[in-house]
Scaffold this motif. Structure first.
Motif: not given
Length: 181
Positions: A38-39, A35-36, A102-103, A128, A41-42, A98-99
């Motif tokens: 993915a976040d 989760t971290d 992501a949160t 984050i 990379y966003v 990843l998408t």
């Protein structure tokens, strides 16, 4: 590209790990790390977008800051992925994974004034930060003090970036809106 495919480990699975963390505990921590990741990379892509599009009298300072920020986020993402792998997991690597994990919500494709862009970045940093704090507690509660420490160190950097952005958004500036128009 080779047509031979040998899958060493399927995504979403957890195998043995050399740090001897129980598989059930490792699974929870790997999910948090993904989760971290993915976040991160966003945020990385949004910071990069703003780095490319910043204009105005404070262009250079903000341009340089945003580059430093996205480079640090990218380095953090690498650490997160490597830790997930060390715990026996498979770090997310595809855009779709990843998408999905992501949160945080990225800004759309439009280009906004830098004040709006930085406000959007600060909002994402805040989300984050909250997630990191939860994941530090999770890792510590499960006895994974190494992951907790890594996240704590990254949290310090993320908070520092949020602090700098907050300062950029202050109303006290040498450049006034009327001077720019």
């Amino acid at each position: 590209m080779s047509t031979q495919k040998t899958v060493r480990q399927e995504a979403g699975t957890v195998g043995e790990n050399p740090v001897r963390l129980d598989e059930e505990k490792a699974e929870q921590i790997i999910e948090a790390l993904n989760t971290d990741l993915a976040d991160a990379y966003v945020l990385y892509h949004q910071l990069h977008k703003h780095h490319w599009n910043v204009e105005g009298a404070e262009h250079l300072d903000i341009h340089v800051f945003l580059q430093e920020a996205y480079e640090e986020i990218e380095a953090a993402a690498d650490e997160l992925a490597e830790r997930a792998q060390a715990l026996g997991g498979v770090p997310h690597a595809s855009m779709s994974a990843l998408t999905e994990a992501a949160t945080v919500e990225p800004e759309d494709e439009d280009v906004y004034d830098i004040r709006t862009s930085l406000a959007n970045d600060l909002e994402m940093y805040g989300d984050i930060i909250e997630s990191y704090r939860e994941h530090v507690e999770l890792a510590e509660g499960l006895g994974d003090y190494t992951t907790a420490e890594m996240l704590r160190e990254q949290l310090e950097d993320v908070e520092e970036h949020a602090h700098v952005i907050d300062h950029y958004l202050e109303g006290d500036t040498l450049v006034t809106e009327s001077a720019l128009n």
